[in-house]
Scaffold this motif. Sequence first.
Motif, short mmCIF file in Angstrom:
data_model
loop_
_atom_site.label_atom_id
_atom_site.label_comp_id
_atom_site.label_asym_id
_atom_site.label_seq_id
_atom_site.Cartn_x
_atom_site.Cartn_y
_atom_site.Cartn_z
N SER A 270 0.84 -1.30 0.06
CA SER A 270 -0.15 0.02 -0.15
C SER A 270 0.90 1.29 -0.18
O SER A 270 1.75 1.54 0.99
N HIS A 271 0.65 2.22 -1.08
CA HIS A 271 1.55 3.16 -1.16
C HIS A 271 2.96 2.99 -1.19
O HIS A 271 3.93 4.04 -0.84
N PHE A 272 3.54 1.88 -1.64
CA PHE A 272 4.90 1.60 -1.82
C PHE A 272 5.05 0.79 -2.88
O PHE A 272 4.34 -0.41 -2.96
N GLU A 273 6.25 1.07 -3.79
CA GLU A 273 6.43 0.01 -4.59
C GLU A 273 8.04 -0.17 -4.63
O GLU A 273 8.62 1.00 -4.44
N ARG A 274 8.79 -1.24 -4.91
CA ARG A 274 10.10 -1.54 -5.10
C ARG A 274 10.62 -2.45 -6.20
O ARG A 274 9.75 -3.40 -6.27
N TRP A 275 11.38 -1.77 -6.99
CA TRP A 275 11.89 -2.61 -7.99
C TRP A 275 13.35 -2.87 -7.63
O TRP A 275 14.23 -2.19 -7.07
N ILE A 276 14.02 -4.29 -7.98
CA ILE A 276 15.15 -4.78 -7.50
C ILE A 276 15.93 -5.39 -8.82
O ILE A 276 15.39 -6.10 -9.64
N GLY A 277 17.19 -5.19 -8.85
CA GLY A 277 18.21 -5.76 -9.95
C GLY A 277 17.66 -5.64 -11.31
O GLY A 277 17.73 -4.47 -11.37
N ASP A 278 17.82 -6.66 -12.15
CA ASP A 278 17.31 -6.19 -13.60
C ASP A 278 16.07 -5.59 -13.63
O ASP A 278 15.96 -4.72 -14.67
N THR A 279 15.04 -5.72 -12.76
CA THR A 279 13.87 -5.25 -12.82
C THR A 279 13.82 -3.66 -12.68
O THR A 279 13.25 -2.91 -13.30
N ALA A 280 14.59 -3.39 -11.73
CA ALA A 280 14.98 -1.89 -11.20
C ALA A 280 15.62 -1.22 -12.53
O ALA A 280 15.32 0.14 -12.86
N LEU A 281 16.69 -1.84 -13.13
CA LEU A 281 17.27 -1.27 -14.27
C LEU A 281 16.52 -1.26 -15.37
O LEU A 281 16.45 0.11 -16.03
N GLU A 282 15.55 -1.86 -15.69
CA GLU A 282 14.64 -1.85 -16.78
C GLU A 282 13.57 -0.68 -16.48
O GLU A 282 13.06 0.08 -17.44
N LYS A 283 13.18 -0.53 -15.12
CA LYS A 283 12.53 0.64 -14.85
C LYS A 283 13.03 2.03 -15.01
O LYS A 283 12.26 2.88 -15.74
N LEU A 284 14.43 2.12 -14.73
CA LEU A 284 14.95 3.11 -14.99
C LEU A 284 15.24 3.78 -16.33
O LEU A 284 15.06 4.68 -16.88
N GLN A 285 15.35 2.69 -16.99
CA GLN A 285 15.40 2.87 -18.68
C GLN A 285 14.17 3.21 -19.27
O GLN A 285 13.99 3.87 -20.41
N GLU A 286 13.07 2.69 -18.74
CA GLU A 286 11.65 3.02 -19.13
C GLU A 286 11.57 4.32 -18.82
O GLU A 286 10.89 5.14 -19.54
N TYR A 287 11.66 4.96 -17.61
CA TYR A 287 11.53 6.61 -17.25
C TYR A 287 12.58 7.05 -18.15
O TYR A 287 12.03 8.33 -18.70
#
Length: 299
Positions: A270-287
């Motif tokens: 609730s009101h919180f999301e966390r991306w870790i590892g390759d998933t985090a890198l993909e999220k930053l690349q998406e942004y």
Amino acid sequence: MATGLPKTDAKNPRLHFDIYAILEGSQELYFGHEVQVNVNLVETVKLKIKDEISTEPRSIEKCYLSPTKRRGVERRCLIWAPVTTGQLLGDKQDCGIPNTCAKPDCPICAVYGGLIAGKKTLIGRVTHGGGVAVQEIYPVEKQRAMHPAIISNDLSKKEEKPIPFKREYNQPGILYPVSNHALSITDKEFAAVAYAFLDALPRIGSGNPKGIAIAESTNHQPLLIVDRYLVPKRKRPVISPTITNPELAVEEFMRLAKKPEDTNTYIQESHFERWIGDTALEKLQEYSSQFVDEILQHE
């Protein structure tokens, strides 16, 4: 005192974002600190630790990747980002260093802040932390010559004669835990932060050579975490500067990243999301792609 920031709507809410990473120097790097006579010194920090080597606290010195230097490189990456019109983003926005525009709608100043001396101040909403090296590795001093362009000049003038100098370098393989924290910004504004963070990695350094990379764990996962939240939940993966063992530092980073029962690299509460590892890198690349599409490629 009012913030001066424009009001957002429900479709574009303000949230908090964090980026946690362990960076690794793949080559010797110079991070400017002080200059003595013909000697360039890198930044270091001193601290006391207590470990199995000694029963009493001992003083150690570690190399340091200054958060203010990272911040400066990230801002310049935005200023020099190419726009579809053939300009650079800083020229398009009439925003540079030290002449920032301090406009709330500027994609650079909106998150990194701006100042017009005596007239206007826009407080930045991105702060940088960390940078204390993990390993207890001292800088190494090496002999360097003057720039070839000066050596090839007319040497008839005394001031143009090449003068050898020495420079300290942080050695390859050093790990630097770092973090970026964005306060009350929209997804569109965080896109600029994500772009700057990734684009700055190969350009970090006060001289040549430059460049640093996101370190990886033994299972080839980037040591990277991205949080998006209104409520600060979970543990913050910040590594204690007293740790000198790189394996222990990586283990501690991953322990803080998620609970043992967590099997996914994406955590949603609730009101919180966390991306870790390759998933985090993909999220930053998406942004980052969002920043390019909506800002750099926008007519």
